[in-house]
Motif scaffolding. Structure first.
Motif, PDB file in Angstrom:
ATOM      1  N   ALA A 100       4.580   0.706 -11.484  1.00 44.43           N
ATOM      2  CA  ALA A 100       6.002   0.361 -11.380  1.00 44.43           C
ATOM      3  C   ALA A 100       6.747   1.250 -10.398  1.00 44.43           C
ATOM      4  N   ASN A 101       6.041   2.143  -9.704  1.00 42.55           N
ATOM      5  CA  ASN A 101       6.688   3.072  -8.776  1.00 42.55           C
ATOM      6  C   ASN A 101       5.855   3.247  -7.513  1.00 42.55           C
ATOM      7  N   SER A 102       5.373   2.131  -6.987  1.00 41.21           N
ATOM      8  CA  SER A 102       4.578   2.160  -5.768  1.00 41.21           C
ATOM      9  C   SER A 102       4.828   0.899  -4.975  1.00 41.21           C
ATOM     10  N   ALA A 103       4.530   0.961  -3.698  1.00 44.57           N
ATOM     11  CA  ALA A 103       4.626  -0.214  -2.836  1.00 44.57           C
ATOM     12  C   ALA A 103       3.300  -0.959  -2.911  1.00 44.57           C
ATOM     13  N   LEU A 104       3.336  -2.176  -3.420  1.00 48.50           N
ATOM     14  CA  LEU A 104       2.128  -2.996  -3.488  1.00 48.50           C
ATOM     15  C   LEU A 104       1.900  -3.604  -2.108  1.00 48.50           C
ATOM     16  N   ALA A 105       0.889  -3.105  -1.414  1.00 47.27           N
ATOM     17  CA  ALA A 105       0.659  -3.474  -0.017  1.00 47.27           C
ATOM     18  C   ALA A 105      -0.333  -4.627   0.062  1.00 47.27           C
TER      19      ALA A 105
ATOM     20  N   PRO B 172       8.369  10.222  -5.217  1.00 47.19           N
ATOM     21  CA  PRO B 172       7.351  10.362  -4.168  1.00 47.19           C
ATOM     22  C   PRO B 172       7.010   8.997  -3.588  1.00 47.19           C
ATOM     23  N   ALA B 173       6.745   8.960  -2.309  1.00 43.83           N
ATOM     24  CA  ALA B 173       6.345   7.708  -1.656  1.00 43.83           C
ATOM     25  C   ALA B 173       4.891   7.430  -1.991  1.00 43.83           C
ATOM     26  N   VAL B 174       4.634   6.262  -2.572  1.00 40.92           N
ATOM     27  CA  VAL B 174       3.297   5.877  -3.020  1.00 40.92           C
ATOM     28  C   VAL B 174       3.022   4.451  -2.580  1.00 40.92           C
ATOM     29  N   VAL B 175       1.822   4.205  -2.066  1.00 40.27           N
ATOM     30  CA  VAL B 175       1.380   2.863  -1.699  1.00 40.27           C
ATOM     31  C   VAL B 175       0.157   2.518  -2.534  1.00 40.27           C
ATOM     32  N   ALA B 176       0.162   1.337  -3.149  1.00 42.23           N
ATOM     33  CA  ALA B 176      -0.992   0.827  -3.881  1.00 42.23           C
ATOM     34  C   ALA B 176      -1.824  -0.029  -2.936  1.00 42.23           C
TER      35      ALA B 176
END
Length: 332
Positions: free
Chosen positions: A117-122, A145-149
């Protein structure tokens, strides 16, 4: 170029979901528009079908519902679905408090509760050349924090994928490699086939009560924050199961629903009651619940290095579909 836009909701359908809309034609006959819901307002719906985009007057809509994604290959639905489509399906089972879309990417924020729920789903094309920079700004603005899934084949961590290689070059670190497993719901055991030890029984609720929440320890967190409580009930429908030994809650799980799919999350067993078949019974309970609601396929997610859980799930009929992990931006 695509811009970051807010997700719009039309009744219980979300823009971006795959839908079938039965609508009235000028001659009075009815027809179906099948495709992605790309826009909706008070008077019209726009659906991107295989033959092109169509605009439908809401006054002509007879019925509309969300449907599962189309298969990407031959096989049963739980294996035929493509990786990106399954990632989108799973995202609907754990919706964030805030979501912004960047082309095909989903930027999600929920006060820091869970990576999902706290990441960019790429998945898909973000539509802009500076997508990573936009992701960084999105999370900086929210104090997160910047997070990418990143989804990828189960073997490895997506090495060779342009996004993975780009994030590696930028110094983004790997967190929580995870395996996605799927099964045909009808192939999963039924609860009547999985006996509980003497003195234990199962209770189910549509929302988590205090006893359920007290047993849920996401990554060791002692309590579930308000944001977490909202996320837990964010799917189209969900069920919360707990196994009790007398009055003590000793195991829990959450089942969730979207068109064609059930999800299993938050499976936990108290240390005092492990290796007694409680996890298998919880999976069977969710499977019964999902079958009653017509969900043909079921998924779950498990950390890649959790060999015990993977063995449990494999023994009940789940197989590996793909993997994913998080990439975390370097600290400023």
């Amino acid at each position: 170029m695509a811009e970051v836009t807010r997700t719009h909701v039309i009744e219980d359908l979300q823009v971006g979901s795959r839908v079938v809309v039965r609508h009235r034609l000028p001659d009075g006959a009815a027809s179906d528009a099948l495709g992605d819901l790309v826009a909706a307002d008070d008077t019209t719906l726009r659906v991107a079908t295989r033959r092109g985009e169509v605009t439908l007057a809401r006054a002509d809509v007879l019925a509309a519902k969300a449907v599962p994604p189309p298969p990407a290959r031959k096989g049963p639905p739980h294996t035929a679905i493509g990786t990106d489509d399954l990632e989108r399906v799973m995202a609907e089972h754990w919706r964030p408090l805030e979501r912004l879309d960047l082309g095909g990417w989903r930027l999600r924020a929920s006060e820091g509760f869970t990576g999902r729920a706290n990441s960019a789903l790429a998945v898909g094309d973000p539509g802009v050349p500076d997508a990573v920079e936009r992701v960084e700004r999105f999370y900086v603005e929210r104090g997160l924090p910047a997070v990418v899934a990143v989804a990828h084949p189960a073997d490895g961590l997506g090495e060779g994928d342009p996004l993975v290689d780009d994030l590696t070059a930028r110094g983004w670190t790997v967190r929580t490699p995870t395996v996605v497993m799927t099964a045909a719901t009808d192939d999963l055991p039924a609860a009547r086939e999985v006996a509980l030890p003497d003195g234990l029984h199962v209770e189910t609720r549509p929302e988590p009560d205090d006893a359920w929440l007290a047993q849920y320890h996401y990554q060791g967190a002692p309590t579930v924050p308000a944001a977490g409580r909202r996320i837990l009930v964010s799917a189209d429908e969900q069920v919360f199961l707990r196994i009790l030994d007398g009055t003590e809650t000793v195991a829990i799980a959450r089942g969730s629903l979207s068109p064609g799919w059930a999800g299993v999350t938050a499976v936990e067993t108290a240390p005092s009651h492990r290796r007694r078949g409680l996890g298998r019974r919880l999976l069977a309970e969710v499977a019964d619940w999902a079958r009653d609601r017509g969900a043909a396929s079921t998924y779950l997610q498990v950390q890649a290095d959790n060999s015990g859980a993977r063995a449990l799930y494999g023994g009940t009929g789940f197989t590996v579909h793909h993997g994913y992990h998080y990439r975390v931006a370097p600290s400023a």
